[in-house]
Write a protein that holds these residues in place. Sequence first.
Motif, short mmCIF file in Angstrom:
data_model
loop_
_atom_site.label_atom_id
_atom_site.label_comp_id
_atom_site.label_asym_id
_atom_site.label_seq_id
_atom_site.Cartn_x
_atom_site.Cartn_y
_atom_site.Cartn_z
N UNK A 88 0.84 -1.20 0.00
CA UNK A 88 0.00 0.00 0.00
C UNK A 88 0.86 1.24 0.00
N UNK A 89 0.31 2.36 -0.47
CA UNK A 89 1.10 3.58 -0.60
C UNK A 89 1.71 4.04 0.72
N UNK A 90 1.05 3.72 1.85
CA UNK A 90 1.56 4.15 3.15
C UNK A 90 2.90 3.51 3.49
N UNK A 91 3.27 2.44 2.79
CA UNK A 91 4.54 1.75 3.05
C UNK A 91 5.70 2.28 2.21
N UNK A 119 -10.01 10.77 -5.48
CA UNK A 119 -10.19 10.04 -6.74
C UNK A 119 -11.33 9.02 -6.67
N UNK A 120 -11.41 8.27 -5.59
CA UNK A 120 -12.44 7.22 -5.49
C UNK A 120 -13.83 7.84 -5.56
N UNK A 121 -14.07 8.89 -4.77
CA UNK A 121 -15.37 9.55 -4.78
C UNK A 121 -15.69 10.19 -6.12
N UNK A 132 -3.67 4.61 -10.12
CA UNK A 132 -3.39 4.22 -8.74
C UNK A 132 -3.96 2.84 -8.45
N UNK A 133 -3.13 1.92 -8.05
CA UNK A 133 -3.56 0.53 -7.81
C UNK A 133 -4.62 0.46 -6.72
N UNK A 134 -4.43 1.19 -5.63
CA UNK A 134 -5.39 1.13 -4.52
C UNK A 134 -6.74 1.72 -4.92
N UNK A 135 -6.72 2.73 -5.79
CA UNK A 135 -7.98 3.33 -6.26
C UNK A 135 -8.73 2.33 -7.13
N UNK A 136 -8.02 1.67 -8.04
CA UNK A 136 -8.66 0.67 -8.89
C UNK A 136 -9.26 -0.46 -8.07
N UNK A 168 -6.97 0.05 -14.95
CA UNK A 168 -5.73 0.66 -14.47
C UNK A 168 -4.83 0.97 -15.65
N UNK A 169 -4.43 2.23 -15.73
CA UNK A 169 -3.52 2.66 -16.78
C UNK A 169 -2.08 2.39 -16.35
N UNK A 170 -1.37 1.61 -17.13
CA UNK A 170 0.00 1.24 -16.82
C UNK A 170 0.97 1.93 -17.79
N UNK A 171 2.14 2.30 -17.33
CA UNK A 171 3.11 2.93 -18.25
C UNK A 171 3.55 1.94 -19.31
N UNK A 172 3.84 2.44 -20.49
CA UNK A 172 4.29 1.59 -21.58
C UNK A 172 5.74 1.16 -21.36
N UNK A 173 6.14 0.13 -22.06
CA UNK A 173 7.52 -0.34 -21.97
C UNK A 173 8.50 0.76 -22.37
#
Length: 448
Positions: free
Chosen positions: A58-61, A163-165, A183-187, A199-204
């Motif tokens: 999680x982002x808090x880590x 974002x979630x709301x 954001x993984x946690x938002x998805x 989830x939008x991931x960066x391209x190679x």
Amino acid sequence: MAFGSGVISNMDRLRPETRSRVGIGVVGPHDLVEQIVMVGADLPAAADWRLVGAPHAGEHETYEKFSRIADSIDVVLFTGPLQHDLARQAGELPVPATHVPMSGAGLYAALLRGVLTQGIDPARVSIDSLPAADVDEAYGEIGVGTAGVHLSEYDEPESVRGFIGFHEQLYRQGATTAALTTIRSVAKALTTAGVPALRMMPTTHTLRLALNTAALLGTGSRLEEAQIAIVVVELATSARPGYSGPGNYWQQELKLKLHQALLADARLMGATVAPRDENSYVVTATLGALGQATDGLRAAPFMDRIRSDTGVEVEVGIGLGSTARDADANAMVAVEKARNAGAAAAYLVGVDGAVLSLPVRRRRRAEVEPAVTTKAAQLLERLIQGLDDGPDAMVVDAEIVADVLAIAPRSARRVLQSLAEEGLAWPVPPVKGAQAGRPRQPYRLVRA
């Protein structure tokens, strides 16, 4: 996949330390960290770097995971600006840092995946994190209007909380058919709430560019730290004896005290000390070590200790150079400037001839003496009581403090920083270890 591990080849063993592989830490969600490590392993430059993954749940880590690998890397690559900003807010980043940029490149794949697998309408979606210009450009290239596209841009970590709301409200109102997030946690939260999320991931290609950027930062930092620094320390004219000779015992005693004072600081930065003539010494170090001992080249080295230990004034000139000869030439120019300034400050002459004045910063022992009952002083005494005897025991790092006080490494770093601010600890650079990566930041404890 095991992150940060690999086989050391004979070529790696034969390389000198200054040419060992650059350690790149990768911090972020597990899937992105794994993808970056895999992409990096396939690049032609992979032989020149060593990837150390630190995935978080999680982002808090984020900062905690970074702290665990900070001592073994030269640069850190965060998987996105959120992780980068969270780490900066949480504490010190002792190594250069960068992040994988957010762009519209990952939007195409997410939209295509959504159309093919979930039947979404790309003209009616909500998007977070991306800049508006990137979204407009991406939709313009695929020929789809943006009248029904809703956007919430990233602006510091606090913006992520909304974002979630933002996505859920639009979907419940029927304004959108899906949410696109970086954001993984938002998805994950949106999926749990029944909102279609992609989830939008960066391209190679984006990851390759980010890795190359990180490698350049790490290499540049290493080259800067390895730059030679020569410090000339000479007695001020007013402190020199009227005559020299074997019968002048005061002069011999003064030289011995001056040498001892220099050694006390030079030993902690891995520097060498040698007499230059009857009235001066030369200290040879690296720019990286000198920078840590002088608060990032913001304070004069040696001058305060020598004043305190010997009671005499000295003139200090620092020269930088890619070779010892260049550094020595610059040091002589610098000490001449210090001589003309009446030993009021140290002077530094850089590789390009730039001149920098470094003021003397007096230690704050006298200021903290009346405050022995303060929280910082009490904490210092508690820490000292848990250490072994001997002068070397007074040099500690975050790992030692965490062990003695039974606290987390992150909290230990803050303890040391607070002690330094109160004048109860002095940050000093360590001798660089045999393994690649940056050494731990030690502090010399100062009794109140």
